[in-house]
Motif scaffolding. Sequence first.
Motif, PDB file in Angstrom:
ATOM      1  N   LEU A 127      -0.201  -5.170   7.718  1.00 46.35           N
ATOM      2  CA  LEU A 127       0.858  -5.476   6.769  1.00 46.35           C
ATOM      3  C   LEU A 127       1.273  -4.224   6.010  1.00 46.35           C
ATOM      4  O   LEU A 127       0.478  -3.654   5.261  1.00 46.35           O
ATOM      5  CB  LEU A 127       0.371  -6.543   5.782  1.00 46.35           C
ATOM      6  CG  LEU A 127       1.387  -7.064   4.779  1.00 46.35           C
ATOM      7  CD1 LEU A 127       2.467  -7.876   5.468  1.00 46.35           C
ATOM      8  CD2 LEU A 127       0.700  -7.910   3.711  1.00 46.35           C
ATOM      9  N   LYS A 158       1.186  -6.089  -2.792  1.00 44.77           N
ATOM     10  CA  LYS A 158       0.133  -6.049  -1.769  1.00 44.77           C
ATOM     11  C   LYS A 158      -1.171  -6.632  -2.312  1.00 44.77           C
ATOM     12  O   LYS A 158      -1.819  -7.447  -1.648  1.00 44.77           O
ATOM     13  CB  LYS A 158      -0.069  -4.593  -1.299  1.00 44.77           C
ATOM     14  CG  LYS A 158       1.151  -3.977  -0.635  1.00 44.77           C
ATOM     15  CD  LYS A 158       0.873  -2.571  -0.126  1.00 44.77           C
ATOM     16  CE  LYS A 158       0.701  -1.549  -1.228  1.00 44.77           C
ATOM     17  NZ  LYS A 158       1.968  -1.263  -1.948  1.00 44.77           N
ATOM     18  N   ASP A 179      -7.600  -2.394   2.027  1.00 47.96           N
ATOM     19  CA  ASP A 179      -6.505  -2.097   1.097  1.00 47.96           C
ATOM     20  C   ASP A 179      -6.137  -0.613   1.170  1.00 47.96           C
ATOM     21  O   ASP A 179      -6.985   0.242   1.448  1.00 47.96           O
ATOM     22  CB  ASP A 179      -6.935  -2.472  -0.322  1.00 47.96           C
ATOM     23  CG  ASP A 179      -5.762  -2.595  -1.267  1.00 47.96           C
ATOM     24  OD1 ASP A 179      -4.609  -2.592  -0.792  1.00 47.96           O
ATOM     25  OD2 ASP A 179      -5.987  -2.693  -2.490  1.00 47.96           O
ATOM     26  N   VAL A 199      -3.701  -3.571   4.830  1.00 49.03           N
ATOM     27  CA  VAL A 199      -2.525  -3.561   3.964  1.00 49.03           C
ATOM     28  C   VAL A 199      -2.302  -2.150   3.436  1.00 49.03           C
ATOM     29  O   VAL A 199      -3.242  -1.473   3.027  1.00 49.03           O
ATOM     30  CB  VAL A 199      -2.720  -4.530   2.773  1.00 49.03           C
ATOM     31  CG1 VAL A 199      -1.512  -4.511   1.857  1.00 49.03           C
ATOM     32  CG2 VAL A 199      -2.968  -5.938   3.278  1.00 49.03           C
TER      33      VAL A 199
END
Length: 558
Positions: free
Chosen positions: A32, A40, A167, A194
């Motif tokens: 993503l 996010k 992340d 992400v």
Amino acid sequence: MISIDAWQPADGLTLEPNALLAAIEQERCLALTAGPGAGKTEMLAQRADFLLRTGTCRYPKRILAISFKVDASKNLKERVQRRCGSELASRFDSHTFHAFAKRIIDRFRPVLTGENALEPGYTLGKPKEAHKKIDFDDLVPLAIQILKTSKLPRNAIRQTYSDVFLDEFQDCTGQQYELVKLAFQGTNIRLTAVGDTKQKIMGWAGALDGIFQTFATDFSATPLNMYRNFRSKPRLLRLQNEIIRVLDPTSVMPEEKISGDGGVVLAWGFEDSRQEAEYLADRIGEWIDHELVPHSEIAVLISKQPDLYANHLIAALDAKGIPYRNEQQLQDIATEPAARLVVDYLSCIYGKREPKAWVRLMNLLVPFADDEIQTSIRRDFDRLIKAQRKSASLLELIDEPYSGWWESARGFLNSIPHETLVALSPDYESQDRLKAVVRDTKVRIEELLEIVPELPRALERFVDEKAVRILTIHKSKGLEFDSVIILGVENQTFWGKPDEERCGFFVGVSRAKRRLVVTMSKLREAPPSKPHRWQEKRNAHKEFFDYVTPFVSAENEE
């Protein structure tokens, strides 16, 4: 437990279509990408809520989140707790890459043999000592060695987690990605990576090119893009879009998704840096006094060397009595968990009403304990703080309001088990490192007391709750402010590789929620230190000003 069909985003939030798809995915790995401010972290928190509340993450399986910074890791953990409650969130593990690696080493240390073998009481720090003390940078390589050597740790990790969140994945280095692949590739574990490719400013640390494409190939991950920016006003979004057209044309936010014309963009030029400093200090003062913009919602961003570029501005702010925080000096100590522990403790003792400090204190001290232990620890610290507050009140009656503050803080730290402090940061395995952080915290509070003699106000300055921020663009990553000034948008400042400087400028621009100011000065006198490459005569960075100029507010005024 609720059914999958009954789940709705927590707290009544509305997710854009791709964010909702990502939040409720039940089978596939996801890659993503999203722009700054596109939510996010919020999407990950909602995904955790979905997985835990619907039982898609089946008990006793857990969710693992890996971040790059301690602050980001804590922020995500706290957000998940708010979304789904502490009971479900207890199955959500949020660590940095280094903390995750250290947990692998601590649990499976006997796998390491030969020159890599570690004794049971090994520590972190410098200088390194064979088998007894390792460097912070050794953590990931040693964890990799463990996973390569033995199936046992690989299987144990895989049996623990059903889902893994990665992340800020654009900053993943080669070694970190190798750790991820060894732990999770070829399994049924769902990985959600992400990040924002336009913010990849960790290239100097070995971040991989095209990491999202590599991940999508290695883990058969479905790519998704989130467009919505929760941060910036429309005028600022359109400005960001023009930079994105150059950085990554496929990620331009569709115009129909941007409505309205709110936001302020300003471009100011000056004859010299002293004139620039005085004007900026005046305007910052107006924002604070007349618009009531909180100090901490104003940031001055500088590409490089903030001590040198902001020296005149710092003097002007000092002269006007405007509190500021120079992140070049403070970032390291202010973000240390042990420093925050001391500051929050002192705030509870000497502040008037500090519920936020108490909550942070408890979250730092009892994040992993079960309910019974948490209750006991909270009760003990509550007694301690009440006793200390009473003592402080008595001293205030005899006109010694803050005497003994450091003795009190030191006694508090001594009451905390060492393993609790180590849980805050793997760095604190090294007693020398922990002592250095505590010492630097004391020195910084003493420096602030020279500026503001009242201890509660000094503590506020320490944690920047009432101070204008001065920091590099790099250190602003992940932060947001009402008003952002990018100081010195000049060829002589942004002189690195064009692609990297363009990414950096974009990061700076996208920190602003409502107002963006870019400045340049025709003359920047050389600081007394005569730094290498410093050029006094300056000219505007044409490309960057060309992005900004079409969106400048009508009369170049707010």
